[in-house]
Design an enzyme around this catalytic site. Structure first.
Site, PDB file in Angstrom:
ATOM      1  CE  LYS A  54      35.994  37.132  -6.530  1.00  0.00           C
ATOM      2  NZ  LYS A  54      35.359  35.906  -6.045  1.00  0.00           N
ATOM      3  N   GLY A  95      40.464  22.930 -16.055  1.00  0.00           N
ATOM      4  CA  GLY A  95      41.065  23.560 -14.881  1.00  0.00           C
ATOM      5  C   GLY A  95      41.064  22.593 -13.714  1.00  0.00           C
ATOM      6  CB  ALA A 131      38.758  21.623 -10.708  1.00  0.00           C
TER       7      ALA A 131
END
Length: 368
Positions: free
Chosen positions: A80, A181, A186
């Protein structure tokens, strides 16, 4: 923070600090484990309170990517990266080009992708300096575009599997789902839920996102601080991590937690508390692996969305496997997911050790 103690305790491979005065780049790359393949993980841009918070975020996220790839059956490791800054005001093309040069020096050990605060266009700038990036625009030579729709679909599939276990049916029609969120993932998740007939309660710090959900999905909007305590069947965290904690758990009325955010549990003890409370937690890295399945298709040199969606459907089965392990071993689902991922990594490590021993023996004339 004793950084080497932390790296050793969780068996990290590499931590890279990146800075470029001209563009303002301040970034960190964390590579957790490359046993299964190169470390692939998104590049997040965020305004952190301090540098230690940024480092802790990238470390936790990279480790989660190792587990996500392993549990999903992908030949990828975990990595990451984070860029420190305001994604609305601090971005510039040279920042991402400079970051691309840092990535290129790792010779394929880390592969970047978009994440919170970054876009396909940002990945295109990185691509000008290195081939070790995915999620570039569709108009590019081999781009697959934004993986968020695939991630959202995977969360939806995982949520349905969790619903089957807790409610006896995976039909979400009539279920009340609290969505925390309303970013890209989403939004696509909410589309699937609305289409199936679920009732949505939504919140986000971005009022425009809330308005869109209210208008398009007939959702009910609540203040961000009230989302934990609403009456609902399923709570779906889709913002930043650590939202399942000492303060939020006592407020929850849901029977299932299933969302796309990474590192939802603030600590492992909170997974234990959920288990003891009878709340079924769908481990985040199990059900939000759809984006990873999306971008790995791009790495194969061609992109077929139908093939991606077929793979993402298997998240339903992966969630069921986690539930089976949880029941079999009498452990919380977060531990069951870890066990499933760790068993695969350990198996490959042992296989590689055996191969290395054989090669050494052959080199020394001991074996043929």
């Amino acid at each position: 923070m004793k950084i080497f103690d932390y790296l050793e305790s969780h068996d990290y491979e590499q931590l890279v600090l990146c800075q470029d005065n001209e563009s303002g780049l301040k970034a960190i790359i964390a590579i957790h484990d490359t046993t299964l393949g190169p470390a692939l993980g998104g590049t997040r841009m965020w305004t952190y309170a301090n540098e230690e918070d940024a480092m802790m975020d990238v470390l936790r996220l990279s480790r989660g990517m190792t587990y996500k790839a392993s549990a999903a059956g992908l030949d990828l490791g975990g990595g990451k990266s984070v860029i420190i800054g305001n994604y609305k005001t601090d971005k510039n093309p040279e920042m991402f080009r400079a970051f691309g040069r840092y990535i290129d020096r790792l010779n394929g050990k880390y592969i970047a992708a978009e994440d919170v605060g970054t876009t396909e266009t940002d990945m295109d700038y990185i691509r000008e300096e290195t081939e070790h990036v995915t999620g570039i625009t569709v108009s590019s030579s081999r781009g697959s575009g934004n993986p968020s729709p695939s991630t959202g679909y995977g969360v939806y599939r995982g949520m349905k599997a969790a619903a089957l276990e807790r409610f006896g049916t995976d039909d979400l029609a009539g279920k009340t789902i609290a969505v925390q969120g309303l970013g890209n993932v989403a939004y696509h998740l909410s589309k699937y839920l609305h289409k199936e007939g679920a009732h949505l309660i939504v919140t986000d710090i971005d009022k425009e996102r809330v308005k869109r959900a209210v208008d398009e999905f007939n959702a009910k909007a609540v203040d961000p601080k009230d989302i934990y305590s609403v009456s609902c069947d399923i709570f779906s965290p889709n913002a930043l991590g650590a939202v399942i904690n000492d303060e939020s758990i006592p407020q929850l009325k849901a029977k299932v937690i299933a969302g796309g955010a990474n590192n939802q549990l603030q600590t492992e003890k909170h997974g234990d508390i959920l288990h003891e409370s009878g709340i079924l937690y769908a481990p985040d890295y199990i059900i939000n692996a759809g984006g990873l399945m999306h971008v790995i298709e791009e790495l194969h040199g061609k992109f077929d969305l139908n093939s991606v969606l077929d793979n993402v459907k298997t998240i339903y089965n992966n969630m069921q496997k986690v539930v089976e392990i949880s029941k079999r071993d009498h452990i919380p689902t977060y531990l069951a997911a870890d066990r499933m991922a760790e068993e695969r990594i350990l198996s490959v490590k042992e296989s590689k050790k055996a191969e290395d021993k054989l090669l050494i023996a052959q080199k020394n004339g001991i074996a043929k």
